[in-house]
Design an enzyme around this catalytic site. Structure first.
Site, PDB file in Angstrom:
ATOM      1  N   SER A   1       3.759 -39.815  16.162  1.00 28.91           N
ATOM      2  CA  SER A   1       3.281 -40.446  17.397  1.00 28.91           C
ATOM      3  C   SER A   1       1.747 -40.487  17.417  1.00 28.91           C
ATOM      4  O   SER A   1       1.151 -41.051  16.501  1.00 28.91           O
ATOM      5  CB  SER A   1       3.882 -39.700  18.596  1.00 28.91           C
ATOM      6  OG  SER A   1       3.776 -40.476  19.766  1.00 28.91           O
TER       7      SER A   1
ATOM      8  N   HIS B   1       7.321 -45.223  18.179  1.00 34.08           N
ATOM      9  CA  HIS B   1       8.480 -45.244  19.094  1.00 34.08           C
ATOM     10  C   HIS B   1       8.912 -46.679  19.408  1.00 34.08           C
ATOM     11  O   HIS B   1       9.188 -47.009  20.574  1.00 34.08           O
ATOM     12  CB  HIS B   1       8.154 -44.531  20.407  1.00 34.08           C
ATOM     13  CG  HIS B   1       7.573 -43.159  20.252  1.00 34.08           C
ATOM     14  ND1 HIS B   1       8.186 -42.167  19.520  1.00 34.08           N
ATOM     15  CD2 HIS B   1       6.425 -42.608  20.742  1.00 34.08           C
ATOM     16  CE1 HIS B   1       7.448 -41.057  19.571  1.00 34.08           C
ATOM     17  NE2 HIS B   1       6.380 -41.310  20.297  1.00 34.08           N
TER      18      HIS B   1
END
Lengths: 242, 268
Positions: free
Chosen positions: B136, B170
């Protein structure tokens, strides 16, 4: 937020209440009679246990809130945190790492927001990194020997905390002041420096023997002058207007 | 500061995860085992940087749970806690074989690393062969740019620029990021790059994309470039990692070496 010792919290809350009374109605931000207090736990990485501790100490006594800069997308005050901070009576900055604190604040534009808040009369306070950050220079220790860091510079002095508890820090601070760091103020754990504008109004303590000092070079020597302390545990007159 | 030599471009490694790994997949160690296999060191030192989330105990515990029992020396570096570290950051970073950056706020991550000078130390470590991995925010930070939710709504953000192009993470788990990223690539606010689903890892050697891997069936990556104002998209099918290891990437010799090492340790 000392365990079992509310004296310093009581003191800053009295300052916040006094600020609340004196602020113009338009600047009060709410109609509640309780002071508005916002916690900034940035220096600890917005540690959950610290946020919980803040609410435990403050939530029953004021309109308490916190601003999280690590979870802005899902917790704390959403959206316009600048407006929220400027509507407070007291901004309480938690302890932790000073370098991480200042870096994060800069990335979110907090430097200028806090400066504005201070100019508007919002009471600013905090222990440890939450004290160091307001000064022009600070001594901090992290992953190395103590070193100098530039703070927000609201107060044109240097600052050193945990003074009595960490002898190495005391020694380094005196050495730095001798080497050209701005003269300033040092405080033991439990000692607090209360400034009005840029002037020291008084030094108070939550522990009978906690001490604060003025540290400055005089005639080629670094002189440490103990400040007259007001112990908050004894009956104290007119705290808020001192 | 490091005593290690600078290594050739093709021996510099970054694994960027769109999601997954120990903080998101407690039951699936495939990506984390891949991370360990990327270094040829017998008992690698792996350092976790939970900076982007403010060093939360949950992330650190998940890291310990995942790597504590494996054949490596696992430690985390806090940039918030004041105690327990008496060594300098450059000393700590220089001795690592793998450095794994956690997710959270990319804005805070970069601001704090820069305030401590850690960004330069990490790039230096990469140039000397330390494997960099991240999920991330900890994955996007290595690229020219990414899409962050550090201030709430997703927005483009500049990264360290170690890897060319941008990364959006994501892609399946937080679908609101993708349109923001596509707009930024179309407008030129971000360079073209990759979007990765949760569970997808993009492996880079030097500044070259080598391949995509995945811990989840069906997960994929996307390469997107702006060509004369139009977006050109290309789906990248990742190689599915087997649960419990990655024989395709971890050589038999290293596996055997680790087994021998384990045996020798248990006899001590």
């Amino acid at each position: 937020m000392e365990a079992g010792n509310p004296l310093l919290d009581d003191y800053v809350l009295s300052l916040a209440a006094s600020r609340k009374r004196s602020a113009l109605p338009s600047a009060r931000g709410s109609t509640s009679s309780r002071p508005r207090v916002c916690f900034l736990p940035t220096a600890s990485g917005d540690a959950d246990h610290y946020i919980v501790r803040f609410y435990r100490h403050f939530a029953t006594r004021c309109d308490a809130s916190h601003v999280s800069l690590f979870r802005r997308d899902r917790e704390g005050v959403e959206g316009n945190f600048a407006g929220h901070l400027l509507s407070q009576d007291l901004i309480y900055v938690g302890g932790g790492n000073l370098v991480s604190l200042l870096g994060t604040w800069r990335a979110h534009g907090l430097h200028s927001v806090l400066r504005r808040a201070w100019r508007q009369g919002v009471v600013l306070c905090g222990p440890s990194a939450g004290s160091l950050c307001w000064f022009a220079e600070a001594l901090t220790a992290f992953h190395s020997a103590p070193f100098r860091v530039q703070g927000l510079g609201l107060l044109p002095y240097s600052n050193c905390v945990h003074y009595g508890a960490e002898p190495a820090r005391r020694e380094e601070y005196r050495r730095f002041v001798g080497d050209g760091m701005q003269p300033g103020y040092a405080a033991d754990d439990g000692a607090a420096l209360h400034f009005r504008g840029k002037e020291l109004a008084q030094a108070v303590s939550s522990r009978p023997h906690a001490q604060a000092y003025r540290v400055e070079p005089i005639g080629g020597e670094v002189i440490e002058t103990p400040l007259a302390m007001t112990y908050l545990g004894a009956p104290v007159r007119e705290l808020a207007s001192a | 500061m490091s005593e290690r030599e600078v290594v050739a471009e093709d021996r510099r490694t970054i694994l960027a995860l769109g999601g997954g790994g120990f903080t998101m997949e407690p039951g699936n160690p495939a990506l984390d085992e891949l991370v360990l296999s990327l270094t040829a060191v017998r008992e690698p030192r792996i350092l976790f940087l939970p900076t982007a989330s403010g060093d939360p105990a949950a992330q650190i515990n998940a890291f310990r749970a995942r790597f504590g029992g494996r054949h490596c020396v696992a430690a985390q570096l806090s940039l918030f806690s004041l105690h327990g570290m008496d060594r300098s950051l450059d000393e700590i970073v220089a001795e690592q074989d793998v450095i794994y950056a956690g997710g959270g706020s990319m804005r805070n991550l970069l601001a704090i690393w820069r305030a401590h000078g850690l960004d330069k130390l990490l790039i230096d470590a990469w140039e000397r062969g330390t494997v960099l991995a991240g999920i991330s925010a900890g994955a996007m930070c290595w690229f020219d740019g990414g899409v962050t939710r550090s201030s709430g709504p997703p927005e483009p953000i500049e990264g360290l620029g170690v890897l060319p192009g941008s990364l959006s993470v994501h892609a399946d788990g937080e679908p609101e990021r993708l349109p923001v990223w596509l707009d930024a690539v179309r407008s030129g606010a971000l360079p073209g790059g990759w979007a990765a689903d949760d569970g997808v890892g993009l492996l880079f050697r030097g500044r070259q994309f080598e391949r995509a891997v995945s811990s989840r069936p069906g997960a994929a990556a996307l390469r997107v470039d702006a060509v004369e104002g139009e977006l050109v998209r290309q789906r990248i099918e990742p190689e599915l990692l087997g649960v419990g290891g990655s024989p395709a990437l971890e050589s038999d010799a290293i596996i055997e070496l680790r087994q021998v090492q384990r045996l020798r340790q248990s006899r001590r």
